[in-house]
Design an enzyme around this catalytic site. Structure first.
Site, mmCIF file in Angstrom:
data_model
loop_
_atom_site.group_PDB
_atom_site.id
_atom_site.type_symbol
_atom_site.label_atom_id
_atom_site.label_comp_id
_atom_site.label_asym_id
_atom_site.label_seq_id
_atom_site.Cartn_x
_atom_site.Cartn_y
_atom_site.Cartn_z
ATOM 1 N N MET A 25 0.853 -1.196 0.000
ATOM 2 C CA MET A 25 0.000 0.000 0.000
ATOM 3 C C MET A 25 0.882 1.236 0.000
ATOM 4 O O MET A 25 1.897 1.267 0.709
ATOM 5 C CB MET A 25 -0.820 0.105 1.291
ATOM 6 C CG MET A 25 -1.710 -1.053 1.594
ATOM 7 S SD MET A 25 -3.362 -0.714 1.038
ATOM 8 C CE MET A 25 -4.145 -2.199 1.687
ATOM 9 N N THR A 26 0.443 2.251 -0.732
ATOM 10 C CA THR A 26 1.115 3.536 -0.657
ATOM 11 C C THR A 26 0.400 4.376 0.393
ATOM 12 O O THR A 26 -0.815 4.557 0.325
ATOM 13 C CB THR A 26 1.056 4.241 -2.028
ATOM 14 O OG1 THR A 26 1.617 3.364 -3.001
ATOM 15 C CG2 THR A 26 1.830 5.546 -1.999
ATOM 16 N N LYS A 54 0.750 -4.320 5.157
ATOM 17 C CA LYS A 54 1.314 -5.249 6.137
ATOM 18 C C LYS A 54 2.233 -6.285 5.498
ATOM 19 O O LYS A 54 3.276 -6.630 6.057
ATOM 20 C CB LYS A 54 0.188 -5.953 6.898
ATOM 21 C CG LYS A 54 -0.585 -5.026 7.811
ATOM 22 C CD LYS A 54 -1.816 -5.702 8.389
ATOM 23 C CE LYS A 54 -2.727 -4.697 9.073
ATOM 24 N NZ LYS A 54 -2.097 -4.009 10.205
ATOM 25 N N ALA A 56 4.120 -6.144 2.689
ATOM 26 C CA ALA A 56 5.419 -5.580 2.322
ATOM 27 C C ALA A 56 6.197 -5.162 3.565
ATOM 28 O O ALA A 56 7.417 -5.373 3.643
ATOM 29 C CB ALA A 56 5.223 -4.393 1.387
ATOM 30 N N THR A 235 0.638 -10.065 20.684
ATOM 31 C CA THR A 235 1.546 -8.967 21.035
ATOM 32 C C THR A 235 0.820 -7.968 21.940
ATOM 33 O O THR A 235 -0.386 -7.758 21.810
ATOM 34 C CB THR A 235 2.095 -8.255 19.781
ATOM 35 O OG1 THR A 235 1.007 -7.682 19.052
ATOM 36 C CG2 THR A 235 2.864 -9.215 18.889
ATOM 37 N N THR A 256 9.470 -7.270 27.383
ATOM 38 C CA THR A 256 10.440 -6.556 26.566
ATOM 39 C C THR A 256 11.010 -5.406 27.378
ATOM 40 O O THR A 256 10.468 -5.057 28.428
ATOM 41 C CB THR A 256 9.810 -6.083 25.238
ATOM 42 O OG1 THR A 256 10.829 -5.578 24.385
ATOM 43 C CG2 THR A 256 8.756 -5.013 25.463
ATOM 44 N N THR A 265 3.739 3.064 14.907
ATOM 45 C CA THR A 265 3.141 2.582 13.652
ATOM 46 C C THR A 265 4.017 1.499 13.021
ATOM 47 O O THR A 265 5.214 1.707 12.828
ATOM 48 C CB THR A 265 2.994 3.735 12.630
ATOM 49 O OG1 THR A 265 2.530 4.882 13.312
ATOM 50 C CG2 THR A 265 2.041 3.361 11.526
ATOM 51 N N ASP A 269 4.168 -5.222 12.502
ATOM 52 C CA ASP A 269 4.742 -5.797 11.282
ATOM 53 C C ASP A 269 6.247 -6.041 11.424
ATOM 54 O O ASP A 269 6.775 -7.017 10.895
ATOM 55 C CB ASP A 269 4.477 -4.873 10.085
ATOM 56 C CG ASP A 269 2.993 -4.817 9.731
ATOM 57 O OD1 ASP A 269 2.263 -5.769 10.067
ATOM 58 O OD2 ASP A 269 2.578 -3.818 9.118
ATOM 59 N N SER A 310 11.435 3.022 9.831
ATOM 60 C CA SER A 310 11.885 2.807 11.216
ATOM 61 C C SER A 310 12.455 1.404 11.442
ATOM 62 O O SER A 310 12.920 1.098 12.539
ATOM 63 C CB SER A 310 10.713 3.030 12.177
ATOM 64 O OG SER A 310 9.776 1.958 12.109
#
Ligand SMILES: Nc1ncnc2c1ncn2[C@@H]1O[C@H](COP(=O)(O)OP(=O)(O)OP(=O)(O)O)[C@@H](O)[C@H]1O
Ligand SMILES: *[C@@H]1O[C@H](CO)[C@@H](O)[C@H](O)[C@H]1NC(C)=O
Ligand SMILES: *[C@@H]1O[C@H](CO)[C@@H](O)[C@H](O)[C@H]1NC(C)=O
Length: 322
Positions: A25-26, A54, A56, A235, A256, A265, A269, A310
């Protein structure tokens, strides 16, 4: 393929260990001081285009950790589609089975974010919806030779189901991320999943168990495992994740480290892509250890703005993770 003195070795190098069958998605992002009302035109102060989806995203994270990857997906025959393919290539992802269609636009997410970080989002799946089982057939060679296949729900569910079925029949491990979640998910998604990995709200939509922390996540994971996945992972943002497997009736909470989150964001993924990398390249690690390392990598991603931008590379991560 170029001729080589070591054809066997070259062939080995070409094989993708992690294959994603999923979405591109762009993201078209506008930053504004407030969200517009119906019929209103307002001025924003910044605009940018990002690469998302998701499927990609997860593939990019796995690739940046050093996995040989391929993505089976569909974009439009348009400039966004061309740019997306270039982005995949720059991440070292095989685009041999990235299809381009004239019949729909590249998937797009129009996103408006206000100063408080609240947003409104419109997603048009476009070409993603046209990825079909015929396309998967063509990609059989890459799917059947992978170590791990990842699927999500941003393409037609029937296509995801067929991909998981193909992977299973070739002994490829399946990692299924039921996102975005649908309440009446086809029962075969569970039985076809070696690892079924979702976040708190998705777990709640799927199981009806309200998940607000590790204890409830353990209960929701029990429901998911009863439905037939080998392992369920839920998660929990800054609280890490919870796992439960068919072979051990006690859920485990994997904590964690505390970090200063800048932009979460795409954290989910990053986590899924990292987990696929470990399943493919470090199959002898315990699942707990894989999840601990995936938590670490996703925590790095939340400390930087953006989605794919990121995601860390192997070279920027501690040696101990590899
Ligand atoms: N604030 C945080 N601090 C440390 N790790 C985090 C934080 N937020 C997320 N993570 C890591 O990312 C993983 C996935 O986060 P989360 O459960 O929020 O997924 P998600 O809701 O699908 O993400 P998103 O929708 O924001 O992309 C967590 O299991 C954890 O490892
Ligand atoms: C879970 O992921 C979905 C996207 O699939 C997202 O919309 C939702 O906000 C996430 N939930 C949590 C609790 O982060
Ligand atoms: C995993 O363990 C098995 C059996 O102990 C061993 O044969 C195999 O080489 C190991 N694989 C890796 C990738 O370390």
């Amino acid at each position: 393929m170029a001729a080589s003195g070591e054809p066997g070795r070259q062939w080995q190098e070409e094989v993708a260990a992690v294959v994603v069958v999923g979405s591109c998605m762009t993201d078209l992002v506008s930053l504004t001081s407030r969200l517009p009302k119906t019929g209103e035109t307002i001025h924003g102060h910044k605009f940018f285009i990002g690469f998302g989806g998701k499927g990609a995203n997860q593939c990019v994270q796995a690739a940046r950790l050093g996995a040989k990857t391929a993505i089976v997906c569909k974009v439009g025959k348009d400039s966004f589609g061309n740019d997306y393919i270039e982005n995949l290539k720059q991440n070292g992802i095989s685009t041999e089975f990235t299809y381009q269609t004239k019949d729909a636009a590249t998937g797009a997410a129009s996103i408006i974010v206000n100063n408080e970080g609240q947003n409104i989002i419109v997603i048009v799946a476009g070409a993603n919806s046209l990825l079909n089982t015929e396309d998967l057939r063509e990609a059989t060679s890459v799917i059947s030779r992978a170590k791990v296949m990842i699927c999500q729900l941003e393409i037609t569910p029937a296509t995801s189901l067929e991909a998981l079925t193909m992977a299973r029949s070739s002994g490829v491990k399946t990692l299924f991320n039921p996102a975005p979640a649908i309440a009446d998910l086809d029962a075969r998604f569970y039985t076809l999943s070696d690892v079924f990995c979702c976040n708190e709200s998705e777990a709640e939509i799927l199981t009806g168990v309200a998940v607000g922390g590790p204890a409830e996540a353990g209960k929701a994971a029990q429901v998911l495992v009863q439905r037939g996945c080998q392992v369920a992972v839920i998660t929990l943002g800054a609280a890490g994740c919870v796992m439960l497997s068919q072979t051990d009736p006690v859920p485990k909470h994997i904590l964690t480290e505390k970090v200063k989150a800048v932009d979460t964001t795409g954290a989910g993924d990053s986590f899924v892509g990292a987990l696929a990398f470990y399943m493919a390249y470090y199959p002898n690690l315990s699942l707990e250890e894989m999840l601990k390392r995936s938590n670490f990598i996703a925590a790095v991603s939340v400390q930087v703005a953006g989605t794919q931008s990121s995601y860390p590379y192997k070279k920027d991560l501690p040696f101990a993770l590899f």
